[in-house]
Write an enzyme that holds these catalytic residues in place. Structure first.
Site, PDB file in Angstrom:
ATOM      1  N   CYS A 104      55.900  -3.746 -43.846  1.00  0.00           N
ATOM      2  CA  CYS A 104      54.767  -4.749 -42.881  1.00  0.00           C
ATOM      3  C   CYS A 104      53.529  -3.293 -42.657  1.00  0.00           C
ATOM      4  CB  CYS A 104      55.390  -5.372 -42.018  1.00  0.00           C
ATOM      5  SG  CYS A 104      53.826  -6.255 -40.695  1.00  0.00           S
ATOM      6  N   LYS A 136      50.072  -7.293 -33.335  1.00  0.00           N
ATOM      7  CA  LYS A 136      48.587  -8.115 -34.067  1.00  0.00           C
ATOM      8  C   LYS A 136      48.666  -8.584 -32.857  1.00  0.00           C
ATOM      9  CE  LYS A 136      50.805 -10.353 -38.266  1.00  0.00           C
ATOM     10  NZ  LYS A 136      48.968  -9.513 -39.208  1.00  0.00           N
ATOM     11  N   THR A 153      58.151  -9.086 -42.521  1.00  0.00           N
ATOM     12  CA  THR A 153      58.030 -10.140 -41.936  1.00  0.00           C
ATOM     13  C   THR A 153      59.101 -11.204 -42.335  1.00  0.00           C
ATOM     14  OG1 THR A 153      56.579 -10.998 -43.520  1.00  0.00           O
ATOM     15  CG2 THR A 153      55.277  -9.795 -41.672  1.00  0.00           C
ATOM     16  N   ARG A 211      50.138 -15.604 -43.863  1.00  0.00           N
ATOM     17  CA  ARG A 211      51.202 -15.628 -45.298  1.00  0.00           C
ATOM     18  C   ARG A 211      52.447 -15.803 -45.095  1.00  0.00           C
ATOM     19  NH1 ARG A 211      47.195 -13.393 -43.160  1.00  0.00           N
ATOM     20  NH2 ARG A 211      47.929 -11.617 -42.764  1.00  0.00           N
ATOM     21  N   THR A 243      53.306  -8.954 -47.618  1.00  0.00           N
ATOM     22  CA  THR A 243      53.212  -9.967 -47.729  1.00  0.00           C
ATOM     23  C   THR A 243      52.368 -11.102 -48.408  1.00  0.00           C
ATOM     24  OG1 THR A 243      54.308 -10.324 -45.420  1.00  0.00           O
ATOM     25  CG2 THR A 243      54.012 -12.257 -46.532  1.00  0.00           C
ATOM     26  N   CYS A 257      48.345  -5.399 -47.226  1.00  0.00           N
ATOM     27  CA  CYS A 257      49.403  -6.796 -46.826  1.00  0.00           C
ATOM     28  C   CYS A 257      50.056  -6.578 -48.252  1.00  0.00           C
ATOM     29  CB  CYS A 257      48.357  -7.870 -46.362  1.00  0.00           C
ATOM     30  SG  CYS A 257      49.725  -9.512 -45.628  1.00  0.00           S
TER      31      CYS A 257
END
Length: 242
Positions: free
Chosen positions: A194, A165, A125, A48, A85, A83
């Protein structure tokens, strides 16, 4: 009981934690009282942030829409997306799928209004920061915001992408330093904006004090409230902080 549809896998571990929060924070006494959940885990969705920063990159919207349509076909009656984003696409997703999508941005604003916070430091992010989806939502309601500087934002991205991640240990000390810098700018609360950063609160609860507000806990509370189920008074993050 309304059937929840989850567009997950963005990232996968954050989705697992979200499901844990929904279960743990639902104040119920039997299996049958828990929220029925349908899920599409789509970790192969194009990134994204990459698309938001550069529209020549692969667009994640078609994959998100396909997952939402599948959830609708499976009987989901509303959708949650763990999520932040991805909420850049929220209005389109809601319109094209034809189901309510939990408005995480508005829920976050309401949480800070409830706490009577006047200025928020956002940790998220670069896609979320650049799109200003959180800043705009907060500022519209008179809540001031501050964000990390360019170097510090790159460090936040490294913590999210190269460490959390990637399944590697997170540099929590550096993360806390960035939070202190935002506090020095007048932030009364720091938003873990985030869902990967929510995992830091899960794993380092005592280090992340009540100055930090977890967007994933906000989303879980919103999902539970959508079903008129009482929310347990103590969040998972607060339990870790004991």
């Amino acid at each position: 009981m309304k059937r929840l549809g989850v567009i997950g896998g963005l990232g996968p571990m954050a989705t697992v934690y979200f499901l844990q929060l929904v279960t743990a924070m639902s104040d119920v006494k039997t299996d049958q009282e828990h929220i029925p959940i349908r899920m599409q885990s789509i970790p192969d969705t194009p990134d994204r942030t990459a698309y938001i920063l550069d529209h020549s990159k692969a667009n994640p919207l078609p994959t998100l829409l396909q997952a939402g349509q599948r959830l609708k076909e499976q009987g989901a009656e509303y959708i949650a997306i763990p999520c932040v984003t991805a909420h850049y696409f929220q209005e389109t997703l809601c319109r094209e799928i034809g189901l309510p999508v939990i408005d995480l941005l508005s829920e976050t604003v309401r949480e800070f209004q409830r706490q009577q916070v006047r200025k928020v430091g956002i940790l998220a992010t670069s896609g979320t920061i650049t799109s200003r989806i959180l800043q705009n939502a907060l500022e519209k309601e008179g809540i001031a915001v501050c964000v990390p500087g360019r170097v510090q934002q790159q460090q936040v991205m490294e913590i999210i992408y190269d460490q959390i991640k990637a399944g590697k240990p997170a540099d929590v000390e550096r993360f806390l330093e960035i939070g202190c810098q935002l506090k020095a700018q007048g932030a009364e609360k720091l938003l873990l904006g985030c869902t990967e950063l929510s995992l830091l609160k899960r794993d380092f609860g005592p280090r992340l004090t009540k100055d930090y507000v977890d967007v994933l806990e906000i989303l879980a509370q919103a999902v539970i409230a959508y079903n008129d189920i009482p929310v347990r008074g103590e969040t998972e993050g607060e339990k870790h902080a004991e």
